[in-house]
Motif scaffolding. Structure first.
Motif, PDB file in Angstrom:
ATOM      1  N   ALA A 143       0.863  -1.179   0.000  1.00 59.18           N
ATOM      2  CA  ALA A 143       0.000   0.000   0.000  1.00 59.18           C
ATOM      3  C   ALA A 143       0.902   1.232   0.000  1.00 59.18           C
ATOM      4  O   ALA A 143       1.966   1.233   0.620  1.00 59.18           O
ATOM      5  N   ARG A 144       0.512   2.240  -0.711  1.00 56.79           N
ATOM      6  CA  ARG A 144       1.240   3.499  -0.797  1.00 56.79           C
ATOM      7  C   ARG A 144       2.606   3.372  -1.478  1.00 56.79           C
ATOM      8  O   ARG A 144       3.507   4.156  -1.224  1.00 56.79           O
ATOM      9  N   ASP A 160       0.132   6.379  -6.611  1.00 60.94           N
ATOM     10  CA  ASP A 160       0.410   5.255  -5.731  1.00 60.94           C
ATOM     11  C   ASP A 160       0.002   3.967  -6.446  1.00 60.94           C
ATOM     12  O   ASP A 160      -1.053   3.917  -7.079  1.00 60.94           O
ATOM     13  N   GLY A 161       0.858   2.967  -6.332  1.00 58.21           N
ATOM     14  CA  GLY A 161       0.508   1.664  -6.882  1.00 58.21           C
ATOM     15  C   GLY A 161      -0.566   1.033  -6.007  1.00 58.21           C
ATOM     16  O   GLY A 161      -0.575   1.224  -4.790  1.00 58.21           O
ATOM     17  N   ALA A 162      -1.470   0.335  -6.613  1.00 58.97           N
ATOM     18  CA  ALA A 162      -2.534  -0.307  -5.850  1.00 58.97           C
ATOM     19  C   ALA A 162      -1.962  -1.454  -5.020  1.00 58.97           C
ATOM     20  O   ALA A 162      -1.187  -2.273  -5.532  1.00 58.97           O
ATOM     21  N   TRP A 164      -1.399  -4.870  -3.284  1.00 60.70           N
ATOM     22  CA  TRP A 164      -1.577  -6.248  -3.729  1.00 60.70           C
ATOM     23  C   TRP A 164      -1.409  -6.426  -5.234  1.00 60.70           C
ATOM     24  O   TRP A 164      -1.573  -7.523  -5.754  1.00 60.70           O
ATOM     25  N   SER A 165      -1.062  -5.370  -5.975  1.00 59.69           N
ATOM     26  CA  SER A 165      -0.847  -5.504  -7.417  1.00 59.69           C
ATOM     27  C   SER A 165       0.431  -6.293  -7.670  1.00 59.69           C
ATOM     28  O   SER A 165       1.438  -6.086  -7.004  1.00 59.69           O
TER      29      SER A 165
END
Length: 181
Positions: A143-144, A160-162, A164-165
């Protein structure tokens, strides 16, 4: 030990260090996952459990921990190996079946030879697929996780990357990862 005294962060750091020196030690990956989970780092824990499952897909302790961990998204759970055989086991099965196929054809037992040859193809194919998947450097985004166009601090932030991606690591340098999402 740090783990048993509740110092989960310190224990996780020790286990992470141990994974660098013994990257195929299933118990170390499983312990890293447990420590990360107990310190509240669910994504890091899931990544460590996935590595342990790649190394030993039938390990009952790892499987129990993996299935008992709540809150892991379905997409991430789907990354666990489906075939309960390690890459090394698939290679041994393929070689054994190849030997048996040779013996069967030598004795003119055509049906047995064809059955063994089928096992060779399936096992060898499974080993190749598992090798390809395990050789890819993949990461789960926390997260973040800040995504930038460049590792330079002045580079614009894309966002910010999602959490759990899944990302495929293209290149790694000085703590920065070039990833394909």
């Amino acid at each position: 030990s740090q783990y048993h005294s509740g110092a989960y962060h310190d224990a996780a750091e020790s286990f992470a260090l141990a994974t660098r020196s013994t990257p195929t030690a299933v118990a170390v990956w499983r312990n890293l996952a447990a420590a990360r989970w107990l310190e509240g780092e669910d994504i890091d824990a899931a990544a460590a459990w996935l590595r342990a499952l790649e190394l030993a897909p039938r390990n009952p302790t790892t499987r129990e921990a993996w299935h008992g961990a709540g809150g892991i998204p379905v997409e991430v759970r789907a990354l666990a190996p489906l075939v309960p055989l390690s890459r090394a086991e698939m290679v041994v099965i393929a070689l054994s079946a190849w030997l048996l196929a040779g013996l069967a054809f030598g004795r003119r037992a055509k049906r047995t030879g064809i059955g063994c040859a089928s096992i060779v193809i399936l096992s060898a194919g499974g080993a190749v697929v598992r090798t390809k998947l395990e050789s890819e450097h993949r990461v789960l985004l926390r997260a973040r996780a800040v995504v930038r166009v460049s590792p330079h601090p002045a580079a614009p932030v894309l966002g910010d990357g999602a959490a759990w991606s899944l990302a495929r690591v293209e290149r790694e340098r000085e703590g920065w990862l070039l990833v394909a999402l």
